[in-house]
Motif scaffolding. Structure first.
Motif, PDB file in Angstrom:
ATOM      1  N   TYR A 389       6.139   5.138   5.950  1.00  0.00           N
ATOM      2  CA  TYR A 389       5.185   4.417   5.117  1.00  0.00           C
ATOM      3  C   TYR A 389       3.961   4.063   5.960  1.00  0.00           C
ATOM      4  O   TYR A 389       4.101   3.582   7.100  1.00  0.00           O
ATOM      5  CB  TYR A 389       5.785   3.109   4.592  1.00  0.00           C
ATOM      6  CG  TYR A 389       6.792   3.243   3.493  1.00  0.00           C
ATOM      7  CD1 TYR A 389       6.420   3.141   2.163  1.00  0.00           C
ATOM      8  CD2 TYR A 389       8.137   3.440   3.784  1.00  0.00           C
ATOM      9  CE1 TYR A 389       7.358   3.233   1.139  1.00  0.00           C
ATOM     10  CE2 TYR A 389       9.086   3.538   2.777  1.00  0.00           C
ATOM     11  CZ  TYR A 389       8.689   3.430   1.459  1.00  0.00           C
ATOM     12  OH  TYR A 389       9.615   3.527   0.449  1.00  0.00           O
ATOM     13  N   SER A 453       6.042  12.971  -1.522  1.00  0.00           N
ATOM     14  CA  SER A 453       5.337  11.756  -1.138  1.00  0.00           C
ATOM     15  C   SER A 453       4.673  11.151  -2.364  1.00  0.00           C
ATOM     16  O   SER A 453       4.577  11.791  -3.416  1.00  0.00           O
ATOM     17  CB  SER A 453       4.281  12.051  -0.069  1.00  0.00           C
ATOM     18  OG  SER A 453       3.261  12.883  -0.602  1.00  0.00           O
ATOM     19  N   PHE A 454       4.235   9.926  -2.234  1.00  0.00           N
ATOM     20  CA  PHE A 454       3.377   9.332  -3.258  1.00  0.00           C
ATOM     21  C   PHE A 454       2.314   8.476  -2.578  1.00  0.00           C
ATOM     22  O   PHE A 454       2.489   7.989  -1.458  1.00  0.00           O
ATOM     23  CB  PHE A 454       4.171   8.526  -4.288  1.00  0.00           C
ATOM     24  CG  PHE A 454       4.864   7.299  -3.774  1.00  0.00           C
ATOM     25  CD1 PHE A 454       4.168   6.131  -3.466  1.00  0.00           C
ATOM     26  CD2 PHE A 454       6.251   7.293  -3.630  1.00  0.00           C
ATOM     27  CE1 PHE A 454       4.818   5.000  -3.016  1.00  0.00           C
ATOM     28  CE2 PHE A 454       6.905   6.154  -3.177  1.00  0.00           C
ATOM     29  CZ  PHE A 454       6.187   5.008  -2.867  1.00  0.00           C
ATOM     30  N   THR A 455       1.198   8.340  -3.273  1.00  0.00           N
ATOM     31  CA  THR A 455       0.058   7.576  -2.785  1.00  0.00           C
ATOM     32  C   THR A 455      -0.383   6.608  -3.866  1.00  0.00           C
ATOM     33  O   THR A 455      -0.470   6.986  -5.040  1.00  0.00           O
ATOM     34  CB  THR A 455      -1.110   8.504  -2.417  1.00  0.00           C
ATOM     35  OG1 THR A 455      -0.683   9.432  -1.413  1.00  0.00           O
ATOM     36  CG2 THR A 455      -2.296   7.702  -1.893  1.00  0.00           C
ATOM     37  N   VAL A 456      -0.650   5.373  -3.488  1.00  0.00           N
ATOM     38  CA  VAL A 456      -1.119   4.390  -4.459  1.00  0.00           C
ATOM     39  C   VAL A 456      -2.261   3.577  -3.858  1.00  0.00           C
ATOM     40  O   VAL A 456      -2.301   3.322  -2.652  1.00  0.00           O
ATOM     41  CB  VAL A 456       0.001   3.426  -4.911  1.00  0.00           C
ATOM     42  CG1 VAL A 456       1.107   4.167  -5.629  1.00  0.00           C
ATOM     43  CG2 VAL A 456       0.554   2.647  -3.747  1.00  0.00           C
ATOM     44  N   THR A 500       9.701   3.731  -5.125  1.00  0.00           N
ATOM     45  CA  THR A 500       9.026   4.699  -5.986  1.00  0.00           C
ATOM     46  C   THR A 500       7.557   4.319  -6.119  1.00  0.00           C
ATOM     47  O   THR A 500       7.142   3.203  -5.764  1.00  0.00           O
ATOM     48  CB  THR A 500       9.644   4.713  -7.390  1.00  0.00           C
ATOM     49  OG1 THR A 500       9.405   3.452  -8.024  1.00  0.00           O
ATOM     50  CG2 THR A 500      11.145   4.999  -7.333  1.00  0.00           C
ATOM     51  N   ARG A 501       6.779   5.245  -6.677  1.00  0.00           N
ATOM     52  CA  ARG A 501       5.360   4.944  -6.920  1.00  0.00           C
ATOM     53  C   ARG A 501       5.223   3.794  -7.913  1.00  0.00           C
ATOM     54  O   ARG A 501       4.351   2.933  -7.758  1.00  0.00           O
ATOM     55  CB  ARG A 501       4.638   6.196  -7.442  1.00  0.00           C
ATOM     56  CG  ARG A 501       3.136   6.019  -7.554  1.00  0.00           C
ATOM     57  CD  ARG A 501       2.448   7.286  -8.040  1.00  0.00           C
ATOM     58  NE  ARG A 501       1.010   7.127  -7.942  1.00  0.00           N
ATOM     59  CZ  ARG A 501       0.251   6.508  -8.829  1.00  0.00           C
ATOM     60  NH1 ARG A 501       0.821   5.971  -9.913  1.00  0.00           N
ATOM     61  NH2 ARG A 501      -1.051   6.405  -8.660  1.00  0.00           N
ATOM     62  N   ALA A 504       5.705   0.633  -6.124  1.00  0.00           N
ATOM     63  CA  ALA A 504       4.604   0.311  -5.229  1.00  0.00           C
ATOM     64  C   ALA A 504       3.449  -0.366  -5.956  1.00  0.00           C
ATOM     65  O   ALA A 504       2.623  -1.037  -5.337  1.00  0.00           O
ATOM     66  CB  ALA A 504       4.113   1.571  -4.528  1.00  0.00           C
TER      67      ALA A 504
END
Length: 718
Positions: A389, A453-456, A500-501, A504
């Motif tokens: 992260y 992956s995820f981006t927020v 999870t996204r 987040a």
């Protein structure tokens, strides 16, 4: 500003109890004149009781405790209010720490050992008006010694068990007719209290260095004062052993506990297959200007701090097998803070009115990295893999505040104050599953497969209005009785490792506390006895807590409900004779969740608040003795603290049993000598007590406090 550090001369006569000047309400006033619950720890007490950090400070202050489950996870608790594992870049501590009125926003990465201090003020209860950054639980205000135009200095060096070496000192004096300087330093080195039995290296060791330079500009016949302070600190340590004992509330014996018992391993021995580590560096600077008008003092304080902290440790202190998992956790925290406060404080002793007006702004850039890696095969599939992260947060706080007092009569004073605060927070978070161990599921808590992956981007803002009212009544010069009601506020944020996204993006709201308090401060029997008492009731809402969120099937931090906290505190100082001084303090706290049901349906309502001891008592004495040419050349000081039962989790199963710590020191200093020798000991009964604990599949993971330590110091003043 011109006070010097603790001198090496014999203690003053104990017949009259010393007055301590504090600045908790932004005025220089006697502790006995401030209508709030404050413990002032003087430089002499810091020196004789070897209070060198927050952990040792918590031992002798009512209603104050500390846990440290990870090297970057200091969790301060005052009157039952604390932040448990809320460590995201967007998070705030419940108890604030200030150094010379500059707020320390990230306790984990900041290196804040104590040296060359004038005093420490522990201010209990929410601080919603005057203390710079608004805090919900209380504040620790650290006040350093300031430069003097009278030259002086001191150096102390000592040795102790565990191959300990410590040294500290200061030097102060004029640089020009209008400029004085002060330089102070500290060194603390020791071997480890524990041992990695697998890799054969020390654990819980320490190598630390600190230095501070201060410059005071004081023109002759001028109302202007300017103070520049620059400090640096660094430490390297190996975290203490994370050892397993049997969880008494889970059937059977955990695998790790059984393995350790079979090999006769002690409580401070680890079997981690990796090298644990913890490093911190911090740089700070502040610039303060005071300008005295005929009717008020204008103060402007600019503060800057840049810190870096990193840690890595095996989460269970053992590999797999025998552990069900072998995971190595790494985190790095890099905050940069810039703050500005401006205030105007009235200064008209002939007026019945007094007032304070001010404004405060702070900007933080915080970068945090969290990684977890399963280094071997694990029994639990969800714990295999590796995640990373990264989180970059920007935090802005703006506030205006004011307070006005009016003397209704010579004996009765009313005070009202308020603060308006706006918090704006936002950031950018990226979560990556680097590997999943072949089972398609990354190591908990990240619910992704390898390569995913995820981006927020997240942001929010909150406003708060925190008023306070105080009534003071003085029946005579030696007694002050007060009653107050005030509100505290702690900003919201987001979880540091969302699964999870969707998780987040789920933030948590601010906490709020309303505190009702009555108290009395008394000096009795010709100032030979000082007794201060306080009783309080706090309504605590929107508790921030980690729990399961069903909409994303992940564990995040959210608002858990409400709690009631009530208690009683007392502090006593008794000058029995010219040579004998007795001090005692105690606190009783009844803290209860009144509305706490987790998203998983577990009901914690009616349970005691976790990590909050139900009672705490402290008793100590100082006795000066000697004969003939060595009259009062010896000084014996002892202190015993008993901490009551507390629970590690809100379900009130795993508990820390009551424990007591005994410290003592004996100092020898001939009359009029400029040197002294001190023999000291801490935790003399070698009490084994945990400073953090966590359950894991039948095992109870413990991290223990320091064992018995002792040593001798030589100090020379010039």
């Amino acid at each position: 500003m011109a006070q010097t550090g603790p001198q090496t001369g014999p203690a003053e006569t104990a017949t009259a109890i010393e007055d301590v000047i504090v600045t908790a309400d932004r005025r220089e006033r006697r502790l006995q004149d401030v209508p709030s619950a404050i413990t002032a720890v003087t430089s002499e007490t810091l020196d004789r009781q070897r209070i060198v950090d927050l952990s040792s400070l918590s031992g002798s202050v009512p209603s104050f405790s500390m846990t440290e489950g990870t090297p970057l996870g200091k969790e301060l608790n005052i009157r039952g209010i604390t932040s448990v594992r809320i460590i995201d870049a967007s998070a705030e501590p419940s108890v604030g720490v200030f150094v010379d009125e500059v707020y320390i926003s990230r306790m984990g990465s900041a290196f804040t050992d104590f040296y060359d201090l004038e005093r420490i003020e522990v201010i209990r209860g929410p601080q919603g008006v005057l203390l710079g950054k608004n805090v919900v639980g209380g504040a620790i205000s650290v006040v350093t010694n300031k430069p003097s135009f009278d030259p002086s200095g001191r150096i102390t060096a000592g040795l102790g068990n565990y191959n300990a070496f410590n040294a500290d000192g200061y030097m102060t004096g004029p640089l020009t007719s209008e400029l004085a300087g002060r330089f102070a330093f500290q060194v603390r080195n020791r071997d480890g209290y524990g041992r990695n039995a697998l890799l054969n290296y020390d654990m819980d060791d320490l190598t630390a260095h600190q230095a501070r330079a201060e410059f005071l500009y004081r023109p002759d016949d001028s109302p202007l004062r300017a103070l520049l302070t620059v400090d640096y600190g660094s430490s390297k340590a190996t975290p203490g052993a994370r050892t397993m004992t049997d969880d008494p509330f889970t059937a059977g014996i955990g695998a790790v506990t059984a393995f350790r018992n079979a090999r006769g391993l002690g409580p401070r021995e680890s079997l981690s297959p990796q090298r644990d580590y913890s490093n911190r560096t911090t740089f700070g600077a502040s610039f303060r200007i005071d300008y005295d008008f005929d009717w008020a003092r204008l103060t402007a304080i600019t503060g800057y701090r840049n810190s870096s902290g990193e840690m890595g440790f095996n989460q269970l202190g053992v590999g797999s097998p025998p552990g069900l998992a072998d995971t190595f956790y790494f985190a790095e925290d890099e905050p940069e803070t810039l703050a500005q406060e401006v205030r105007l404080v009235s200064n008209n002793p002939d007026s019945r009115f007094s007032w304070i007006l001010g404004a405060f702004i702070q900007h933080d850039n915080v970068e945090r990295f969290d990684a977890n890696k399963a280094t071997t095969n694990t029994t639990i599939a969800a714990l295999s893999g590796e995640y990373l992260y990264t989180n970059a947060a920007e935090l802005d706080t703006m506030a205006v505040f004011g307070q006005v007092s009016y003397e209704l009569t010579d004996q009765l004073t009313a005070t009202i104050g308020a603060r308006f605060t706006r918090d704006e927070k936002g950031g950018h978070r990226v979560a990556r599953c680097l590997s999943d161990g072949g089972d398609g599921l990354c190591v908990a808590a990240l619910i992704l497969a390898a390569g995913q992956s995820f981006t927020v981007d997240y942001s929010d803002e909150w406003d708060a209005f925190t008023p306070q009212g105080i009534i003071e009544y003085r029946p005579n010069d030696d007694i002050m009785i007060y009653a107050s009601a005030g509100k505290g506020f702690k900003g919201g944020g987001w979880d540091h490792i969302p699964g999870t996204r969707a998780g987040a993006l789920i933030g948590y709201d601010p906490e709020e506390v309303i505190n009702y308090e009555i108290g009395a401060k008394t000096d009795l029997f010709d100032n030979r006895v000082r007794l201060n008492v306080a009783a309080f009731q706090m309504d605590y809402t929107n508790l921030q807590s980690q729990q399961l969120i069903l909409e994303c099937l992940c564990t995040v931090t959210s608002n858990a409900g409400a709690a009631d906290i009530r208690g009683f505190e007392a502090e006593l100082t008794w000058a029995v004779t010219d040579d004998l001084l007795i001090n005692a303090s105690g606190s009783l706290i009844d803290s209860e969740y009144v509305d706490f049901v987790s998203s998983a349906g577990v009901v914690f309502s009616g349970n005691r608040i976790q990590r909050s001891p139900e009672n705490k008592f402290n008793v100590g004495f100082s006795y000066d003795f000697g004969q003939g040419a060595l009259t009062r050349a010896f000084s014996l000081k002892a202190n015993y603290t008993q901490t009551g039962e507390s629970f590690w989790t809100p379900n009130n199963t795993i508990r820390q049993e009551p424990f007591g710590l005994l410290d003592a020191s004996l100092r020898f200093q001939p009359p009029n000598a400029d040197w002294n020798v001190t023999v000291w000991g801490k935790n003399l009964t070698d009490e084994l007590y945990a400073v953090a604990a966590q359950t894991f599949f039948g095992d109870l993971m413990n991290y223990y406090g320091a064992p018995r330590t002792y040593g001798v110091d030589l100090s020379y003043a010039f």
